[in-house]
Design an enzyme around this catalytic site. Structure first.
Site, PDB file in Angstrom:
ATOM      1  N   HIS A 100     -48.073 -42.027 -21.476  1.00  0.00           N
ATOM      2  CA  HIS A 100     -46.162 -41.731 -20.045  1.00  0.00           C
ATOM      3  C   HIS A 100     -46.351 -40.445 -20.281  1.00  0.00           C
ATOM      4  O   HIS A 100     -45.765 -39.836 -19.142  1.00  0.00           O
ATOM      5  CB  HIS A 100     -45.206 -41.483 -21.299  1.00  0.00           C
ATOM      6  CG  HIS A 100     -45.028 -43.285 -21.931  1.00  0.00           C
ATOM      7  ND1 HIS A 100     -45.321 -43.998 -22.804  1.00  0.00           N
ATOM      8  CD2 HIS A 100     -43.889 -43.735 -20.795  1.00  0.00           C
ATOM      9  CE1 HIS A 100     -45.466 -45.081 -22.555  1.00  0.00           C
ATOM     10  NE2 HIS A 100     -43.970 -44.614 -21.258  1.00  0.00           N
ATOM     11  N   GLU A 112     -43.667 -57.914 -19.234  1.00  0.00           N
ATOM     12  CA  GLU A 112     -44.296 -56.831 -19.681  1.00  0.00           C
ATOM     13  C   GLU A 112     -45.361 -57.515 -20.782  1.00  0.00           C
ATOM     14  O   GLU A 112     -46.553 -56.671 -20.582  1.00  0.00           O
ATOM     15  CB  GLU A 112     -44.132 -55.472 -20.000  1.00  0.00           C
ATOM     16  CG  GLU A 112     -42.957 -55.487 -20.860  1.00  0.00           C
ATOM     17  CD  GLU A 112     -42.533 -53.814 -21.401  1.00  0.00           C
ATOM     18  OE1 GLU A 112     -43.372 -52.849 -21.147  1.00  0.00           O
ATOM     19  OE2 GLU A 112     -41.675 -53.899 -21.705  1.00  0.00           O
ATOM     20  N   ASP A 161     -47.371 -52.003 -19.183  1.00  0.00           N
ATOM     21  CA  ASP A 161     -47.957 -53.166 -20.843  1.00  0.00           C
ATOM     22  C   ASP A 161     -48.998 -54.470 -20.426  1.00  0.00           C
ATOM     23  O   ASP A 161     -49.116 -54.475 -20.746  1.00  0.00           O
ATOM     24  CB  ASP A 161     -46.902 -53.410 -21.441  1.00  0.00           C
ATOM     25  CG  ASP A 161     -46.679 -52.246 -22.251  1.00  0.00           C
ATOM     26  OD1 ASP A 161     -47.645 -50.999 -22.590  1.00  0.00           O
ATOM     27  OD2 ASP A 161     -45.218 -51.243 -22.398  1.00  0.00           O
ATOM     28  N   CYS A 219     -41.630 -52.549 -11.807  1.00  0.00           N
ATOM     29  CA  CYS A 219     -41.052 -51.209 -12.345  1.00  0.00           C
ATOM     30  C   CYS A 219     -41.803 -50.518 -12.675  1.00  0.00           C
ATOM     31  O   CYS A 219     -42.457 -49.281 -13.386  1.00  0.00           O
ATOM     32  CB  CYS A 219     -39.881 -51.056 -13.376  1.00  0.00           C
ATOM     33  SG  CYS A 219     -39.415 -51.664 -14.371  1.00  0.00           S
TER      34      CYS A 219
HETATM   35  C1  PEP Z   1     -44.389 -50.834 -18.600  1.00  0.00           C
HETATM   36  O1  PEP Z   1     -45.878 -51.104 -19.191  1.00  0.00           O
HETATM   37  O2  PEP Z   1     -44.903 -51.141 -17.176  1.00  0.00           O
HETATM   38  C2  PEP Z   1     -43.458 -50.138 -17.705  1.00  0.00           C
HETATM   39  C3  PEP Z   1     -42.706 -50.220 -16.766  1.00  0.00           C
HETATM   40  O3  PEP Z   1     -43.002 -49.234 -18.861  1.00  0.00           O
HETATM   41  P1  PEP Z   1     -43.416 -47.761 -19.990  1.00  0.00           P
HETATM   42  O4  PEP Z   1     -44.037 -47.486 -19.117  1.00  0.00           O
HETATM   43  O5  PEP Z   1     -42.417 -47.182 -20.516  1.00  0.00           O
HETATM   44  O6  PEP Z   1     -43.929 -48.839 -20.931  1.00  0.00           O
HETATM   45 MG    MG Z   2     -43.556 -50.907 -21.373  1.00  0.00          MG
END
Ligand code: PEP
Ligand code: MG
Length: 541
Positions: A188, A431, A455, A502
């Site tokens: 993140h 995911e 994920d 996403c």
């Molecule tokens: C993902 O897992 O691709 C996602 C968009 O969520 P995060 O990156 O916040 O886990």
């Molecule tokens: Mg995720």
């Protein structure tokens, strides 16, 4: 001048000054001291400070969540007064003639080991509490409250690694780059660097940390993946030229503002943006995203001492919906757990947190938190075009239960006479491999899918997304991941549901064409990637 190399997570370049962010462990380093008395005094006053923080937290939680949830802070305050714990710390300070931070960290380890060894599940569950109160004490001792730090302009944040909470607490207006010894591409912290559109290098190795101090001049070159310490005139000149070229490229891309997200043969693929907080909105508007495909709502919970109230959340969602002025905004419900942690959740320490009590699992287990969030989203839904999305779905029952809580939130609002939009779309993130494989079974229950490739890659390839050493093994465009995406798109469409992506892979310009050919309806990326993606889509035949 000294040059280190690392992996770039955003191809930008910046000239700035080092700001070293120490980890908690560093704050607990062993330092010999002459005056045990002074360390004992520091310990006593840190304890008083920690207790008064806990009293504030207790009051806030009582008011916003309830007595049962607030109780933990009362217990923590009592634990801080525990004789055995205090005696242990005092003895370490006196006998070993060391600093209080180190004494607290050492006592903490001893008590945690003792609790684990009891074999009693209640005692073992207290182990996380010991860690929590000890971390609080260490923070009070070292005076490290990140939001209190006054960052100089053009700071390049240098650290071993960054947690999402740390990145939340820093003043982002003053930051022009990130450099970490470890870290991974889809962490993140890396995603945040892309959202802020500043250069960021990960995996630079520990060595550079011993060569820098606050204020060291530095160039973070995310184009060549180089960190240049105390650069010479020549490097500064080259960096300035590259910065100018980047600015020109940005101006060229701005010509795409207001243009449609459409391929040459007329296929529409909406380009949306991902955000973490309302503070990211200016970048979304600047880059003319056609909507928000992922609002990572958990960032409203990070970097705080207590749960955000329904009202606080309502105001944040309202602001985002209003600002987007009728464009779709998909709020992902709380995805806390794994690397995104906030102390006040009092999550258990888990062996494998990425496989643990996180995201929808936590929300379904602690419905009071979930319903508060849903009420806030529904209340705000009258101010724009809202959609709700649940993270980490693996089974049908999770969707059914989550939708029941949506119904419960709406029932409560109706009974109170509070207005909300009855037709808010509800979707899920795909995911986990499980969700992708049974996407034909899940599709009838929802309005849309959004594929989280970060994920999905982690769980499909069994590669921890936080582990920087797995780089060559953790490939998001692995055929297995792409096939799961294809299955998901087919299953969504055969049930007449729309589907987006996403995760970070949505912004990979080398693979966009394949997504478009699969029929993906929407791609959601960091705001700074929106126009590049629009340009790419408009070039596809
Ligand atoms: C993902 O897992 O691709 C996602 C968009 O969520 P995060 O990156 O916040 O886990
Ligand atoms: Mg995720």
């Amino acid at each position: 001048m000294k040059i280190h190399s690392g992996k770039s997570v955003n191809p930008m370049i910046a000239i700035g000054k080092v700001f070293v962010l120490e980890s908690k462990d560093a704050a607990a380093k062993k330092i010999k001291t002459e005056s045990s008395e002074k360390e004992l005094e520091r310990f006593e006053s840190a304890k008083l400070k920690a207790i008064s923080q806990l009293e504030v937290l207790y009051e806030k939680t009582m008011r916003s969540v309830g007595e049962e949830e607030a109780e933990i802070f009362e217990i923590h305050a009592m634990m801080l007064e525990d004789d055995d714990y205090n005696d242990e710390i005092t003895q370490i300070i006196e006998k070993e003639k060391v600093n209080a931070e180190y004494a607290v960290a050492t006592a903490c380890e001893k008590f945690r080991d003792m609790l684990i060894a009891t074999g009693d599940s209640y005692m073992q569950s207290r182990e996380a509490d010991i860690k929590d109160i000890s971390d609080r004490l260490i923070n009070c001792l070292s005076g490290k409250n990140l939001s209190d730090i006054e960052l100089p302009e053009n700071s390049v944040i240098c650290a071993e690694d960054l947690t999402p909470t740390q990145t939340m607490e820093l003043d982002k207006n003053k930051i022009c780059g990130f450099v970490t010894a470890y870290g991974s591409e889809n962490s993140h912290a890396a995603i945040l660097a892309r959202t802020m559109n500043v250069p960021s290098l990960i995996g630079v190795g520990e060595e550079f940390l011993s060569e820098i101090e606050n204020g060291t001049d530095v160039i973070v070159d995310g184009i060549s993946g180089r960190l240049i310490l105390s650069p010479d005139e020549d490097e500064i000149l080259k960096a300035r030229q590259l910065i100018e070229e980047k600015e020109k490229e940005t101006l060229r891309l701005r010509e795409l503002i207001g243009k449609e997200d459409i391929t040459k043969n007329g296929q529409k693929v909406s380009v949306f943006a991902n955000i973490g907080t309302p503070q990211d909105l200016p970048k979304v508007l600047e880059n003319d995203a056609s909507g928000i495909g992922l609002f990572r709502s958990e960032f409203l919970y990070l970097g705080k001492d207590s749960f955000p109230t329904e009202e606080e959340q309502f105001l944040a969602y309202k602001k985002v919906f209003e600002t987007m002025n009728g464009k779709k905004v998909i709020v992902r419900t709380l995805d806390i757990g794994a690397d995104k942690k906030a102390d006040y959740f009092n999550l258990d320490t888990e062996e494998n947190p990425a496989l643990g009590m996180r995201a929808i699992r936590l929300c379904l287990t602690r419905p009071e938190i979930f319903v508060t969030q849903l009420r806030a989203i529904y209340r705000a839904s009258v101010y724009g075009n809202a959609a709700i999305m649940f993270p980490m779905i693996t089974s049908l029952f999770e969707i059914k239960n989550a939708l029941q809580y949506c119904g419960e939130a709406k029932r409560q609002l109706k009974a109170e006479g509070t207005s909300y939009n009855e037709n808010v779309e509800c979707g899920i993130m795909i995911e986990t491999p499980a969700a992708a494989i049974i996407s034909d079974i899940l599709a009838p229950e929802v309005d849309f899918f959004s594929i989280g490739t970060n994920d999905l890659t982690q769980y499909t390839l069994a590669c921890d997304r936080q582990n920087p050493k797995l780089g060559e093994f953790s490939v998001s465009n692995h055929e297995a991941v792409l096939r799961l995406i294809e299955t998901t798109v087919k299953n969504a469409h055969s049930h007449k549901k729309w589907v987006g992506i996403c995760g970070e892979l949505a912004g990979d310009l080398n693979i966009v064409e394949r997504f478009v050919k699969m029929g993906v309806d929407e791609l959601s990326v960091s705001p700074s990637r929106v126009l590049k993606l629009r340009q790419k889509i408009r070039q596809i035949q």
